[in-house]
Structure formats: structure tokens, C-alpha cells
Design an enzyme around this catalytic site. Structure first.
Site, PDB file in Angstrom:
ATOM      1  N   SER A 126       0.832  -1.206   0.000  1.00 30.89           N
ATOM      2  CA  SER A 126       0.000   0.000   0.000  1.00 30.89           C
ATOM      3  C   SER A 126       0.865   1.253   0.000  1.00 30.89           C
ATOM      4  O   SER A 126       1.966   1.257   0.562  1.00 30.89           O
ATOM      5  CB  SER A 126      -0.868  -0.018   1.262  1.00 30.89           C
ATOM      6  N   TYR A 151      -1.792  -1.509  11.099  1.00 29.54           N
ATOM      7  CA  TYR A 151      -2.110  -1.985   9.747  1.00 29.54           C
ATOM      8  C   TYR A 151      -0.993  -1.594   8.783  1.00 29.54           C
ATOM      9  O   TYR A 151      -0.450  -2.416   8.049  1.00 29.54           O
ATOM     10  CB  TYR A 151      -3.450  -1.396   9.275  1.00 29.54           C
ATOM     11  N   LYS A 155       2.082  -3.829   6.558  1.00 30.52           N
ATOM     12  CA  LYS A 155       2.438  -3.733   5.127  1.00 30.52           C
ATOM     13  C   LYS A 155       3.956  -3.587   4.983  1.00 30.52           C
ATOM     14  O   LYS A 155       4.577  -4.218   4.135  1.00 30.52           O
ATOM     15  CB  LYS A 155       1.722  -2.545   4.465  1.00 30.52           C
TER      16      LYS A 155
HETATM   17  C1  UD1 Z   1      -6.828   4.248   3.623  1.00 28.93           C
HETATM   18  C2  UD1 Z   1      -5.623   3.717   4.315  1.00 28.93           C
HETATM   19  C3  UD1 Z   1      -4.753   3.003   3.299  1.00 28.93           C
HETATM   20  C4  UD1 Z   1      -5.549   1.937   2.617  1.00 28.93           C
HETATM   21  C5  UD1 Z   1      -6.745   2.582   1.943  1.00 28.93           C
HETATM   22  C6  UD1 Z   1      -7.626   1.577   1.237  1.00 28.93           C
HETATM   23  C7  UD1 Z   1      -4.020   4.869   5.826  1.00 28.93           C
HETATM   24  C8  UD1 Z   1      -3.611   6.188   6.387  1.00 28.93           C
HETATM   25  N1  UD1 Z   1      -4.976   4.879   4.918  1.00 28.93           N
HETATM   26  O1  UD1 Z   1      -6.375   5.279   2.713  1.00 28.93           O
HETATM   27  O2  UD1 Z   1      -3.658   2.436   3.916  1.00 28.93           O
HETATM   28  O3  UD1 Z   1      -4.759   1.274   1.674  1.00 28.93           O
HETATM   29  O4  UD1 Z   1      -7.511   3.246   2.946  1.00 28.93           O
HETATM   30  O5  UD1 Z   1      -8.370   0.820   2.125  1.00 28.93           O
HETATM   31  O6  UD1 Z   1      -3.494   3.880   6.226  1.00 28.93           O
HETATM   32  N2  UD1 Z   1     -12.651  10.841   3.617  1.00 28.93           N
HETATM   33  C9  UD1 Z   1     -13.663  11.727   3.951  1.00 28.93           C
HETATM   34  N3  UD1 Z   1     -14.815  11.223   4.453  1.00 28.93           N
HETATM   35  C10 UD1 Z   1     -15.030   9.889   4.647  1.00 28.93           C
HETATM   36  C11 UD1 Z   1     -13.986   8.987   4.299  1.00 28.93           C
HETATM   37  C12 UD1 Z   1     -12.814   9.502   3.797  1.00 28.93           C
HETATM   38  O7  UD1 Z   1     -13.511  12.942   3.813  1.00 28.93           O
HETATM   39  O8  UD1 Z   1     -16.104   9.506   5.123  1.00 28.93           O
HETATM   40  C13 UD1 Z   1     -11.396  11.370   3.044  1.00 28.93           C
HETATM   41  C14 UD1 Z   1     -10.178  11.061   3.870  1.00 28.93           C
HETATM   42  O9  UD1 Z   1      -9.962  12.062   4.822  1.00 28.93           O
HETATM   43  C15 UD1 Z   1      -9.107  11.013   2.790  1.00 28.93           C
HETATM   44  C16 UD1 Z   1      -9.837  10.521   1.538  1.00 28.93           C
HETATM   45  O10 UD1 Z   1     -11.212  10.742   1.800  1.00 28.93           O
HETATM   46  O11 UD1 Z   1      -8.639  12.303   2.542  1.00 28.93           O
HETATM   47  C17 UD1 Z   1      -9.612   9.065   1.238  1.00 28.93           C
HETATM   48  O12 UD1 Z   1      -9.902   8.302   2.420  1.00 28.93           O
HETATM   49  P1  UD1 Z   1      -9.952   6.714   2.408  1.00 28.93           P
HETATM   50  O13 UD1 Z   1     -10.838   6.243   1.314  1.00 28.93           O
HETATM   51  O14 UD1 Z   1     -10.293   6.268   3.805  1.00 28.93           O
HETATM   52  O15 UD1 Z   1      -8.485   6.274   2.012  1.00 28.93           O
HETATM   53  P2  UD1 Z   1      -7.081   6.677   2.682  1.00 28.93           P
HETATM   54  O16 UD1 Z   1      -7.242   7.163   4.062  1.00 28.93           O
HETATM   55  O17 UD1 Z   1      -6.343   7.522   1.710  1.00 28.93           O
END
Ligand code: UD1
Length: 340
Positions: A126, A151, A155
Site C-alpha cells: 500500500s 495496519y 504492510k
Molecule cells: C486508507 C488507508 C490506506 C488503505 C486505503 C484503502 C491509511 C492512512 N490509509 O487510505 O492504507 O490502503 O484506505 O483501504 O493507512 N474521507 C472523507 N470522508 C469519509 C472517508 C474519507 O472525507 O467519510 C477522506 C479522507 O480524509 C481522505 C480521503 O477521503 O482524505 C480518502 O480516504 P480513504 O478512502 O479512507 O483512504 P485513505 O485514508 O487515503
């Protein structure tokens, strides 16, 4: 004879899409999964898409060494793709030993068996290993940073287990693919993401809000130092991502590797902010999304996107699907689930 690929965790979101692409590329596939975080929906979908009603399925836990050895003894496994792992960042902070126990022991068993049997190993890593990068986009040479969650740490440790094993054991070879943010669903709408409970990830939360399962999407933070104040990520279509696995498997099995252990970034190379993604979703699907700005989520990085040029060049792979196609597929899948 077709080469055989074992897909651990093959009934899950990424595993099911990879299984489809492998079969369509002519590989024999064995799907193995302990079903701890999914049901048979995607496996059934894979059979429909590929017309392979006889697709082998083994229900097993990769932490059980004897079961893993038995599987490798019973079949000629040319390559194994290892997805079987827990993946909830928040839960891993609350229950670190659950994550270290499961994610490390299962990979250890896979590596042991692969070493003995001469199977090539593809590990699903990842972009989380890069932490908050100083320089963007990140290349495979960008420094890894200490993980912010157990987690993420699993990785990094699994990458190291693969690197060290390849170095030590003659004949063992492996590739780690570092995924950016996999999203979307198969265009058939027969397989897609099936999060249990409240989704942690952005796109499932968006589609569930659009369908009315969730009241409102919280956008975590609009005061980041980015053009519109929301976080930037590299959202990679799940089918594109799956195809990268076929390229990596063929590289390992057809003697095309330049080193016995290789790492590739799997992303589009294009950053997209949360707000841009939300707007693209509304536009392409003609739906209005109820959202509000909320405080930052702890552990989130401001911005990360890939330099995928190594994968483009060496794997002969490139992300092809547009964000519009991807978000339309994610929405079609959510609607299909709602009609079930
Ligand atoms: C996370 C994990 C990553 C994993 C990936 C896929 C970390 C820090 N992050 O990535 O390892 O591979 O998921 O499962 O380990 N967001 C919102 N509202 C929400 C959900 C998300 O604003 O309800 C935003 C988050 O703040 C972020 C973006 O959307 O900026 C993407 O979030 P997300 O889909 O959870 O992925 P990551 O955190 O990038």
C-alpha cells in the site's frame, strides 16, 4: 498447460477483480478465502463474469500452517497473490495483536510454502508505506516513513519479509505492488466493494449516502494546504489495478524480472481532492450528495499521489479508465446492491 495462480483472499474486493482478469488472461486460478470479511457475493459474481462455474474455491485460514502446506502440496502453484489480511486502519490501532498475528503469520506461511515449492510471490502492499511524503509524486525510491498504524506497519513488515526471503533463498522471487486508493467496481456490476458496517473509505461512504443508507458524508478537513483545502489522493480504478496484477504475474513467470524482488507503484499519477471527487460523482451520476465539512480525521496525510512511470515502463501497464467511468461503475454497483 496454463499456469496456476493461487489468490489468497480471492473472495474480497481486490481479489475478486484480480481473479477475473487472471482467468481472462488464460491463467488457472484457485481462490482461497476464510470469509472472515466477505460473503460469497463476489465469488459468485466472478463465476458469472468468467463463465467458470467450476472455479476452485478453498475455504481456509492462511494462519493455519498445515492447511497452507496441504494446499501447496495438492496443487502445482506457479504463483501466489497474497491478499488475505485485515485492513481496517482504526481497528488495527485498537487491536494491534489481531493485526500483527493475522497479517504477519499468514504471509509467513505463504512465504515458507512458496520457498519450498518454488512459487513466485506477489504481495499486495500500500502507498501507506510512504506516510506523509516530502516530495510529490512518490516514486518507489521515495523513503518509507514509520507507519502511523499497526495496519500500515504490517504492510512494511511484509514487504521486508519478502525482500529478505528473496535475498536469502535461492529461486524465490517476488513483487510488491503498492496500491494508491483503489475504487470503483467491475463494469458488469457483478462484483464490487462490500464494506461491513459503516464504511471507512471515501467512495463506499459516498455511494451509500447517495442511495440513502447514510444521511450525510463528512468531508474530513477543508483547511489542508491543498488547492481547495481538502486532502488529495490518487484514486485508481479497481479493474485497472487488477490488470496490473496480471502484468506482474506474467513478469515473474515468464522470466522478465530485472531483480528477484521488485516494487511498483500502482496509481494513475493524477491527484484528486476529496471535493473534486465528490463533485465528479454528482456530475457523472446526476445525483445530489448530502455532505458537510467536518474536522480532520486523525492519521490522514495531506496529499499523496504516485509516479507510476516504473510500472508503465517495466510492467507495460497503465491506468486507462477515467474517473467518470470509475465513479459510474461504483454507483451502478451500489444500485445493484440496493435492488437485491
Ligand atoms: C486508507 C488507508 C490506506 C488503505 C486505503 C484503502 C491509511 C492512512 N490509509 O487510505 O492504507 O490502503 O484506505 O483501504 O493507512 N474521507 C472523507 N470522508 C469519509 C472517508 C474519507 O472525507 O467519510 C477522506 C479522507 O480524509 C481522505 C480521503 O477521503 O482524505 C480518502 O480516504 P480513504 O478512502 O479512507 O483512504 P485513505 O485514508 O487515503
Amino acid at each position: 498447460m496454463a499456469k496456476c495462480v493461487l489468490v489468497s483472499g480471492g473472495a474480497g474486493f481486490i481479489g475478486s477483480h484480480v481473479t477475473v482478469e487472471l482467468i481472462q488472461a488464460g491463467y488457472d486460478v484457485i481462490v482461497a478465502d476464510d470469509m472472515s470479511n466477505c460473503d460469497l457475493t463476489c465469488f459468485e459474481g466472478v463465476k458469472k463474469i468468467t463463465g467458470r462455474e467450476d472455479l476452485p474455491f478453498v475455504k481456509m485460514n492462511f494462519c493455519e500452517e498445515e492447511s497452507v502446506n496441504a494446499l501447496f502440496n495438492d496443487h502445482q502453484i506457479d504463483a501466489v497473490i497474497h491478499f488475505a489480511a485485515f485492513k481496517a486502519v482504526g481497528e488495527s490501532v485498537a487491536e494491534p495483536l489481531k493485526y500483527y498475528g493475522n497479517n504477519l503469520v499468514s504471509f509467513m506461511n505463504v512465504l515458507q510454502a512458496a520457498r519450498i515449492k518454488g512459487s513466485a510471490v506477489l504481495f499486495s502492499s500500500s502507498a501507506t508505506v510512504y506516510g506523509e511524503p516530502d516530495i510529490l509524486p512518490v516514486t518507489e525510491r521515495s523513503p518509507r516513513q514509520s507507519a502511523t498504524s499497526p495496519y500500515g506497519n504490517t504492510k512494511q513488515i511484509c514487504e521486508d519479509m519478502l525482500r529478505d526471503s528473496v535475498k536469502a533463498y535461492d529461486g524465490l522471487r517476488g513483487i510488491a505492488l503498492r496500491y494508491f486508493n483503489p475504487i470503483g467496481a467491475h463494469p458488469s456490476a457483478l462484483i464490487g466493494e462490500l464494506p461491513r458496517g459503516v464504511p471507512n473509505n471515501l467512495v463506499p461512504f459516498i455511494t451509500q449516502t447517495a442511495i440513502g443508507k447514510r444521511e450525510c458524508l463528512s468531508i474530513f478537513g477543508n483547511d489542508y494546504p491543498t488547492p481547495d483545502g481538502t486532502c488529495q489522493r490518487d484514486y485508481i480504478d479497481i479493474v485497472d489495478l487488477a490488470k496490473a496484477h496480471v502484468c506482474a504475474v506474467s513478469r515473474m513467470l515468464d522470466g522478465k524480472m530485472k531483480e528477484d524482488y521488485e516494487i511498483f507503484n500502482i496509481g494513475t499519477g493524477k491527484p484528486l481532492s476529496v471535493l473534486e471527487l465528490v463533485n465528479a460523482f454528482q456530475k457523472v451520476n446526476g445525483v445530489r450528495l448530502n455532505y458537510r465539512f467536518a474536522p480532520r480525521r486523525s492519521g490522514d496525510v495531506t496529499a499523496i499521489w504516485a509516479d507510476p512511470s516504473l510500472a508503465n515502463r517495466e510492467l507495460g501497464w497503465k491506468a486507462e479508465r477515467s474517473i467518470e467511468e470509475t465513479l459510474a461503475a461504483a454507483w451502478a454497483w451500489e444500485q445493484k446492491l440496493a435492488n437485491k
